[in-house]
Design an enzyme around this catalytic site. Structure first.
Site, mmCIF file in Angstrom:
data_model
loop_
_atom_site.group_PDB
_atom_site.id
_atom_site.type_symbol
_atom_site.label_atom_id
_atom_site.label_comp_id
_atom_site.label_asym_id
_atom_site.label_seq_id
_atom_site.Cartn_x
_atom_site.Cartn_y
_atom_site.Cartn_z
ATOM 1 N N GLY A 15 72.620 20.752 58.877
ATOM 2 C CA GLY A 15 71.420 21.240 58.181
ATOM 3 C C GLY A 15 71.403 22.753 58.153
ATOM 4 O O GLY A 15 71.846 23.395 59.104
ATOM 5 N N ARG A 84 85.798 10.768 60.095
ATOM 6 C CA ARG A 84 85.190 9.463 59.789
ATOM 7 C C ARG A 84 84.323 9.661 58.543
ATOM 8 O O ARG A 84 83.100 9.659 58.621
ATOM 9 C CB ARG A 84 84.341 9.017 60.993
ATOM 10 N N ASP A 120 75.213 20.648 66.859
ATOM 11 C CA ASP A 120 76.033 19.839 67.763
ATOM 12 C C ASP A 120 77.076 18.994 67.026
ATOM 13 O O ASP A 120 78.236 18.931 67.450
ATOM 14 C CB ASP A 120 75.121 18.944 68.610
ATOM 15 N N THR A 142 70.764 26.028 64.776
ATOM 16 C CA THR A 142 69.838 24.929 64.485
ATOM 17 C C THR A 142 68.420 25.453 64.664
ATOM 18 O O THR A 142 68.162 26.194 65.617
ATOM 19 C CB THR A 142 70.003 23.691 65.391
ATOM 20 N N ASP A 144 66.136 23.643 65.557
ATOM 21 C CA ASP A 144 65.556 22.856 66.659
ATOM 22 C C ASP A 144 65.743 23.507 68.033
ATOM 23 O O ASP A 144 65.067 23.127 68.988
ATOM 24 C CB ASP A 144 66.201 21.462 66.713
ATOM 25 N N ASP A 146 68.097 23.145 70.170
ATOM 26 C CA ASP A 146 68.390 22.128 71.180
ATOM 27 C C ASP A 146 69.841 22.120 71.646
ATOM 28 O O ASP A 146 70.321 21.121 72.167
ATOM 29 C CB ASP A 146 67.981 20.734 70.665
ATOM 30 N N ARG A 188 64.149 16.988 66.139
ATOM 31 C CA ARG A 188 64.590 15.587 66.127
ATOM 32 C C ARG A 188 64.664 15.014 67.541
ATOM 33 O O ARG A 188 64.291 13.882 67.776
ATOM 34 C CB ARG A 188 65.966 15.516 65.462
HETATM 35 O O1 F6P Z 1 68.525 19.373 63.085
HETATM 36 C C1 F6P Z 1 67.758 20.154 62.262
HETATM 37 C C2 F6P Z 1 66.800 19.315 61.465
HETATM 38 O O2 F6P Z 1 66.048 20.199 60.682
HETATM 39 C C3 F6P Z 1 65.918 18.391 62.295
HETATM 40 O O3 F6P Z 1 64.820 19.058 62.853
HETATM 41 C C4 F6P Z 1 65.541 17.366 61.275
HETATM 42 O O4 F6P Z 1 65.241 16.140 61.878
HETATM 43 C C5 F6P Z 1 66.775 17.233 60.447
HETATM 44 O O5 F6P Z 1 67.475 18.443 60.570
HETATM 45 C C6 F6P Z 1 66.493 16.941 59.000
HETATM 46 O O6 F6P Z 1 67.704 16.724 58.349
HETATM 47 P P1 F6P Z 1 67.829 16.520 56.773
HETATM 48 O O7 F6P Z 1 67.954 17.873 56.159
HETATM 49 O O8 F6P Z 1 69.046 15.697 56.623
HETATM 50 O O9 F6P Z 1 66.579 15.826 56.300
#
Ligand code: F6P
Length: 362
Positions: A15, A84, A120, A142, A144, A146, A188
């Site tokens: 992301g 994969r 990650d 990220t 997040d 995390d 997440r």
């Molecule tokens: O990991 C970053 C994040 O923004 C999370 O907080 C969220 O759950 C996820 O990506 C959303 O991903 P996508 O862009 O695939 O909807």
């Protein structure tokens, strides 16, 4: 090895996060101007190594003006694992291993090393390539926050700014209408955005994956505010929360993680308290737009540090922030462990001390 470097690749995976372009800019400037290397932009994460036709040299002109821009000029994907790779064939999902194609294209592009910017999942793939002999250095990203081996990732500060601004706006309208405003933020697996934006925005309840809660306790916190004449409340919900077993009225919540948990929480609060509730899901607004000054600076420092790791021949490492210093750690040690909020940390204790409920027993 250091003298052998002529061309490096750079890719952004997973992301997006505000600050990706600032890293790209720092890498291109430092690599080309300080070291005289060529930089190849690898498009759309590792997809660019499977289909290298779109990859191109990045010059100073290509990165002009991108420091304040959100997103990534290289494109990204959070689906492309070359080891994969999923695709649809005759209505079924099939998985293929494209890693040999990637290694072949890496050589065809003449890459001596690659800077991989990602979270990650992306960094685990980078580590796989490193273990197969491709020299990689990694930059953590990220919103997040995390990742376990860095105190902070870039993108997080911008996300907190966006979420805090939204909470400030919801505060005034909540007060005017004497409503409960439930706001869902990203996170997440970890509750960092909810915790930080919740404290910064002065909310009344913060719900995060790390602290089990009940609807009864959340509603008790809202009632306590009613009793002192504060007839509005703000509740921040991290998207990754584990729902409690029941909704406060004895009905079970879904056992699996809900896609939009704030809606379930908001409905439950409304039913239990009888108050008017509105739910706002911030979603990808938190990931878009211009990075904060902090994120621009951190991303720039990370980008330069990644180039210097390559210059020293220190591959298989990830740059990181420790305290105020930029350091690096073995990439293999940096993946696979989620950096969670510690419920007994001073941040959580400070939030409790100023009256914020986490929906657990008071
Ligand atoms: O990991 C970053 C994040 O923004 C999370 O907080 C969220 O759950 C996820 O990506 C959303 O991903 P996508 O862009 O695939 O909807």
């Amino acid at each position: 090895m250091a003298e052998a470097v002529r061309t490096i690749g750079i890719s952004t995976g997973g992301g997006d996060a505000p600050g990706l372009n600032a890293v790209i800019r720092a890498v291109v400037r430092c690599a080309t101007e300080r070291h005289g290397w060529q930089v190849m932009g690898i498009r759309n994460g590792f997809d660019g190594l499977i289909w290298p036709q779109l990859c191109c040299t990045l010059t100073r002109e290509d990165i002009r003006g991108i420091l304040p821009r959100g997103g990534t000029i290289l494109g990204t994907t959070n689906r492309g694992n070359p080891f994969r790779y999923a695709s649809e064939e005759d209505g079924a999902t099939v998985y293929r291993d494209y890693s040999l194609e990637c290694i072949g294209n890496w050589k065809r592009l003449g890459l001596d090393a690659m800077v991989v910017i990602g979270g990650d999942g992306t960094l685990a793939i980078a580590n796989e390539f490193q273990s197969r002999g491709l020299p990689v250095v990694a930059v953590p990203k990220t919103i997040d926050n995390d990742l376990s081996s860095t105190d902070v990732t870039f993108g997080f500060d911008t996300a907190i700014h966006v979420a805090t601004d939204a909470i400030d706006r919801l505060h005034t309208t909540a007060e005017s209408h004497q409503r409960v405003m439930v706001v869902e933020v990203m996170g997440r697996d970890a509750g960092w955005i909810a915790l930080h934006a919740g404290i910064a925005g002065g909310v009344h309840v913060i719900l995060i994956p790390e602290i089990p809660f009940t609807i009864e306790n959340v509603c008790a916190a809202i009632r306590r505010r009613d009793e002192i004449g504060r007839h509005f409340s703000l509740v921040v919900v991290a998207e990754g929360i584990r729902l409690p077993p029941a909704d406060g009225q004895g009905r079970p919540f879904p056992a699996t993680r809900a896609r939009n948990p704030a809606v379930l929480i908001g409905n439950a609060i409304g039913e239990v308290t009888g108050k008017d509730v509105r739910v706002t899901t911030l979603g990808h607004v938190q990931r878009g737009g211009s990075p904060s000054p902090f994120d621009r600076i951190l991303a720039t420092r990370f980008g330069v540090a990644a180039v210097e790791l390559i210059a020293r021949g220190e591959f298989g490492r990830m740059v990181c922030l420790r305290g105020t210093a930029i350091e690096s750690v073995p990439l293999a040690d940096a993946i696979g462990t989620c950096h969670l909020v510690d419920p007994s940390s001073d941040r959580v204790r400070a939030a409790r001390a100023v009256g914020i409920s986490f929906g657990d027993a008071p």
